[in-house]
Design a protein around this motif. Structure first.
Motif, PDB file in Angstrom:
ATOM      1  N   SER A   1       0.836  -1.204   0.000  1.00 48.38           N
ATOM      2  CA  SER A   1       0.000   0.000   0.000  1.00 48.38           C
ATOM      3  C   SER A   1       0.873   1.258   0.000  1.00 48.38           C
ATOM      4  CB  SER A   1      -0.931  -0.011   1.212  1.00 48.38           C
ATOM      5  OG  SER A   1      -0.186  -0.121   2.411  1.00 48.38           O
ATOM      6  N   GLU A   2       2.034   1.181   0.676  1.00 49.74           N
ATOM      7  CA  GLU A   2       2.939   2.333   0.692  1.00 49.74           C
ATOM      8  C   GLU A   2       3.463   2.645  -0.709  1.00 49.74           C
ATOM      9  OE1 GLU A   2       3.047  -0.196   2.760  1.00 49.74           O
ATOM     10  OE2 GLU A   2       3.048   0.571   4.824  1.00 49.74           O
ATOM     11  N   GLU A   3       3.861   1.610  -1.434  1.00 49.01           N
ATOM     12  CA  GLU A   3       4.355   1.802  -2.801  1.00 49.01           C
ATOM     13  C   GLU A   3       3.258   2.356  -3.705  1.00 49.01           C
ATOM     14  OE1 GLU A   3       7.685  -1.789  -2.987  1.00 49.01           O
ATOM     15  OE2 GLU A   3       5.561  -2.248  -3.340  1.00 49.01           O
ATOM     16  N   PHE A   4       2.053   1.851  -3.528  1.00 50.43           N
ATOM     17  CA  PHE A   4       0.931   2.321  -4.339  1.00 50.43           C
ATOM     18  C   PHE A   4       0.631   3.788  -4.042  1.00 50.43           C
ATOM     19  CE2 PHE A   4      -3.816   2.513  -4.953  1.00 50.43           C
ATOM     20  CZ  PHE A   4      -3.794   2.446  -6.336  1.00 50.43           C
ATOM     21  N   TYR A   5       0.673   4.135  -2.760  1.00 52.61           N
ATOM     22  CA  TYR A   5       0.324   5.499  -2.348  1.00 52.61           C
ATOM     23  C   TYR A   5       1.325   6.515  -2.881  1.00 52.61           C
ATOM     24  CZ  TYR A   5      -1.405   9.257   0.647  1.00 52.61           C
ATOM     25  OH  TYR A   5      -1.940  10.439   1.109  1.00 52.61           O
ATOM     26  N   ARG A   6       2.588   6.115  -3.004  1.00 55.55           N
ATOM     27  CA  ARG A   6       3.601   7.030  -3.528  1.00 55.55           C
ATOM     28  C   ARG A   6       3.385   7.346  -5.011  1.00 55.55           C
ATOM     29  NH1 ARG A   6       7.365   3.991  -0.245  1.00 55.55           N
ATOM     30  NH2 ARG A   6       8.097   2.851  -2.078  1.00 55.55           N
ATOM     31  N   GLY A   7       2.567   6.536  -5.675  1.00 56.24           N
ATOM     32  CA  GLY A   7       2.265   6.768  -7.084  1.00 56.24           C
ATOM     33  C   GLY A   7       0.830   7.215  -7.271  1.00 56.24           C
ATOM     34  N   ALA A   8       0.093   6.437  -8.065  1.00 57.35           N
ATOM     35  CA  ALA A   8      -1.286   6.803  -8.396  1.00 57.35           C
ATOM     36  C   ALA A   8      -2.220   6.728  -7.201  1.00 57.35           C
ATOM     37  CB  ALA A   8      -1.797   5.893  -9.515  1.00 57.35           C
ATOM     38  N   GLY A   9      -1.850   5.937  -6.196  1.00 57.11           N
ATOM     39  CA  GLY A   9      -2.753   5.707  -5.068  1.00 57.11           C
ATOM     40  C   GLY A   9      -3.107   6.954  -4.294  1.00 57.11           C
ATOM     41  N   SER A  10      -2.209   7.923  -4.225  1.00 56.62           N
ATOM     42  CA  SER A  10      -2.472   9.148  -3.450  1.00 56.62           C
ATOM     43  C   SER A  10      -3.602   9.971  -4.051  1.00 56.62           C
ATOM     44  CB  SER A  10      -1.201   9.994  -3.364  1.00 56.62           C
ATOM     45  OG  SER A  10      -0.790  10.402  -4.667  1.00 56.62           O
ATOM     46  N   LYS A  11      -3.931   9.713  -5.299  1.00 54.10           N
ATOM     47  CA  LYS A  11      -4.973  10.495  -5.985  1.00 54.10           C
ATOM     48  C   LYS A  11      -6.376   9.903  -5.794  1.00 54.10           C
ATOM     49  CE  LYS A  11      -1.739  11.996  -9.608  1.00 54.10           C
ATOM     50  NZ  LYS A  11      -0.568  11.263  -9.093  1.00 54.10           N
ATOM     51  N   ILE A  12      -6.463   8.742  -5.153  1.00 57.02           N
ATOM     52  CA  ILE A  12      -7.771   8.115  -4.949  1.00 57.02           C
ATOM     53  C   ILE A  12      -8.588   8.967  -3.979  1.00 57.02           C
ATOM     54  CG2 ILE A  12      -8.952   6.106  -3.998  1.00 57.02           C
ATOM     55  CD1 ILE A  12      -6.647   4.412  -5.013  1.00 57.02           C
ATOM     56  N   VAL A  13      -9.828   9.222  -4.343  1.00 60.04           N
ATOM     57  CA  VAL A  13     -10.685  10.125  -3.574  1.00 60.04           C
ATOM     58  C   VAL A  13     -11.436   9.345  -2.498  1.00 60.04           C
ATOM     59  CG1 VAL A  13     -12.624  11.728  -3.696  1.00 60.04           C
ATOM     60  CG2 VAL A  13     -10.954  11.628  -5.575  1.00 60.04           C
ATOM     61  N   VAL A  14     -11.339   9.815  -1.243  1.00 59.84           N
ATOM     62  CA  VAL A  14     -12.137   9.244  -0.162  1.00 59.84           C
ATOM     63  C   VAL A  14     -13.612   9.468  -0.471  1.00 59.84           C
ATOM     64  CG1 VAL A  14     -12.720   9.444   2.284  1.00 59.84           C
ATOM     65  CG2 VAL A  14     -10.326   9.520   1.564  1.00 59.84           C
ATOM     66  N   GLY A  15     -14.412   8.442  -0.318  1.00 59.44           N
ATOM     67  CA  GLY A  15     -15.835   8.525  -0.652  1.00 59.44           C
ATOM     68  C   GLY A  15     -16.177   7.835  -1.956  1.00 59.44           C
ATOM     69  N   SER A  16     -15.174   7.602  -2.818  1.00 66.44           N
ATOM     70  CA  SER A  16     -15.418   6.825  -4.031  1.00 66.44           C
ATOM     71  C   SER A  16     -15.564   5.360  -3.648  1.00 66.44           C
ATOM     72  CB  SER A  16     -14.294   7.024  -5.045  1.00 66.44           C
ATOM     73  OG  SER A  16     -13.046   6.650  -4.494  1.00 66.44           O
ATOM     74  N   ARG A  17     -16.062   4.567  -4.594  1.00 66.21           N
ATOM     75  CA  ARG A  17     -16.378   3.179  -4.254  1.00 66.21           C
ATOM     76  C   ARG A  17     -15.615   2.190  -5.128  1.00 66.21           C
ATOM     77  NH1 ARG A  17     -22.574   2.161  -4.368  1.00 66.21           N
ATOM     78  NH2 ARG A  17     -22.023   0.322  -3.122  1.00 66.21           N
ATOM     79  N   LEU A  18     -15.260   1.079  -4.518  1.00 67.04           N
ATOM     80  CA  LEU A  18     -14.644  -0.028  -5.236  1.00 67.04           C
ATOM     81  C   LEU A  18     -15.730  -0.996  -5.692  1.00 67.04           C
ATOM     82  CD1 LEU A  18     -11.602  -0.927  -2.943  1.00 67.04           C
ATOM     83  CD2 LEU A  18     -11.605   0.503  -4.979  1.00 67.04           C
ATOM     84  N   GLY A  19     -15.515  -1.603  -6.825  1.00 68.12           N
ATOM     85  CA  GLY A  19     -16.421  -2.653  -7.280  1.00 68.12           C
ATOM     86  C   GLY A  19     -17.468  -2.167  -8.259  1.00 68.12           C
ATOM     87  N   GLU A  20     -17.859  -3.103  -9.123  1.00 72.60           N
ATOM     88  CA  GLU A  20     -18.944  -2.816 -10.062  1.00 72.60           C
ATOM     89  C   GLU A  20     -20.269  -2.797  -9.294  1.00 72.60           C
ATOM     90  OE1 GLU A  20     -18.447  -2.001 -13.019  1.00 72.60           O
ATOM     91  OE2 GLU A  20     -16.392  -2.649 -13.404  1.00 72.60           O
ATOM     92  N   PRO A  21     -21.314  -2.227  -9.901  1.00 71.41           N
ATOM     93  CA  PRO A  21     -22.608  -2.167  -9.201  1.00 71.41           C
ATOM     94  C   PRO A  21     -23.104  -3.526  -8.734  1.00 71.41           C
ATOM     95  CG  PRO A  21     -22.629  -0.750 -11.128  1.00 71.41           C
ATOM     96  CD  PRO A  21     -21.341  -1.487 -11.165  1.00 71.41           C
ATOM     97  N   ASN A  22     -22.839  -4.588  -9.503  1.00 69.42           N
ATOM     98  CA  ASN A  22     -23.353  -5.905  -9.096  1.00 69.42           C
ATOM     99  C   ASN A  22     -22.520  -6.537  -7.984  1.00 69.42           C
ATOM    100  OD1 ASN A  22     -21.081  -6.634 -10.498  1.00 69.42           O
ATOM    101  ND2 ASN A  22     -22.116  -7.927 -11.995  1.00 69.42           N
ATOM    102  N   ASP A  23     -21.455  -5.855  -7.550  1.00 68.14           N
ATOM    103  CA  ASP A  23     -20.693  -6.311  -6.383  1.00 68.14           C
ATOM    104  C   ASP A  23     -21.369  -5.885  -5.086  1.00 68.14           C
ATOM    105  OD1 ASP A  23     -18.653  -7.528  -7.726  1.00 68.14           O
ATOM    106  OD2 ASP A  23     -17.375  -5.760  -7.771  1.00 68.14           O
ATOM    107  N   GLN A  24     -22.180  -4.838  -5.179  1.00 73.80           N
ATOM    108  CA  GLN A  24     -22.642  -4.200  -3.946  1.00 73.80           C
ATOM    109  C   GLN A  24     -23.901  -4.875  -3.401  1.00 73.80           C
ATOM    110  OE1 GLN A  24     -20.362  -2.267  -3.101  1.00 73.80           O
ATOM    111  NE2 GLN A  24     -19.397  -2.137  -5.088  1.00 73.80           N
TER     112      GLN A  24
END
Length: 318
Positions: free
Chosen positions: A295-318
């Protein structure tokens, strides 16, 4: 000396074969699956059992389908006193099952009749079991349904995943077989029929079973992730792209949000809501087209741009 034919394919089978050899039995042949293409470059790769057998100069047979007459005849021509299987991957026909003097026995990675099938280690974890084990039983022409000879329990810890539990069970299987064979050959064991009414099944994992369902409880999601690590690996989606989730931890006492909602995005992990107040913090992941990373490696790259409040998964996952 008792002549044994061993049948097995993956890493799980190797310690079992090695123990038979170390115990001084005469292994007159090893039967395993054909070499298969592996990896992105599709390199033809021998099964682990074949590699081990060749180290000891044991003849290897690799039938695509052991039920074919010419393949069966090759095995029968060896005239084994006993056939031992461990994760071979094919159901043996009666012609082979009935041939050896001492029959055919299988080393299976569950406490039968629980979890018959090809993925008992995965299902034990996914189902959140606290223990599993090894069963050595006579083989019949039906999936893992033969009479039981011996069993040994193996504890499942909260930290176990498929890799660690696989190693525990492989070792336990080799030890139990070593203890079982002398008693079997001396006629000192009485087999016990399985109770078919108590049977459950662990069929091979399909692609749709790898998808994380964030609407399940945090405990269930955690078990799902570790029950597919390190293969075939659980996944979800992030902004429409596949995101493999290798490792996670549970975070208790979290306020309920819509399942799959990203509650926190920090360098030590992405915290995701589930169907109850136990959230999941993703610690090891693999974005589409990338290699596995922390997670640390991810966060140093694209991961830091992920918005809190967004959702993981397709609609049929929920």
């Amino acid at each position: 000396m008792t002549k044994i034919v061993f049948m097995g394919t993956p890493d799980f089978s190797v310690p079992v074969l090695r123990k038979i050899i170390d115990d001084g039995y005469e292994v007159i042949g090893v039967v395993t699956q054909p070499d298969r293409p592996v990896g992105r470059k599709k390199i033809l790769t021998p099964p682990p059992v074949k590699v081990e057998a060749l180290k000891h100069g044991i003849p290897v047979y690799q039938p695509e389908k052991i039920r074919q007459k010419d393949e069966m005849e090759k095995i029968l021509a060896l005239k084994p006193d006993l056939i031992v299987t461990a994760a071979f991957g094919q159901i043996l026909p009666n012609e082979i099952l009935e041939a050896p003097t001492y029959g055919c026995i299988n080393v299976h990675a569950s406490l039968l009749p629980e979890l018959r099938g090809g993925a008992p280690i995965h299902y034990a974890l996914i189902q959140g079991k606290k223990k599993t084990g090894i069963t050595i039983m006579y083989m019949v022409e039906k999936l893992d349904a033969g009479d039981i000879l011996t069993q040994a329990e193996v504890e499942i810890t909260e930290e176990d995943n498929v890799g660690t539990l696989h190693s525990k069970l492989s070792e336990a299987g080799s030890v139990l077989l070593s203890e079982t064979l002398p008693k079997l050959l001396e006629g000192k064991l009485t087999s016990i029929p399985q109770n078919n009414d108590e049977a459950s099944f662990a069929y091979n994992i399909k692609r749709d079973q790898e998808r994380i369902d964030w609407s399940k409880t945090g405990e269930e999601v955690y078990n799902h992730i570790r029950g597919l690590n390190p293969w075939p690996v659980a996944f979800t989606t992030l902004e429409g792209q596949t995101l493999k989730v290798w490792q996670s931890v549970k975070v208790t006492g979290v306020k309920n949000e819509l399942p799959g909602t990203i509650i926190k995005n920090e360098s030590d992990g992405i915290t995701v809501s589930t169907g109850n107040e136990t959230a999941i913090k993703i610690k090891e992941l693999q974005p589409a087209g990338k290699t596995k990373m922390t997670s640390e490696e991810f966060y140093r790259g694209a991961g830091s741009k992920i918005v809190v409040g967004s959702r993981l998964g397709e609609p049929n996952d929920q």
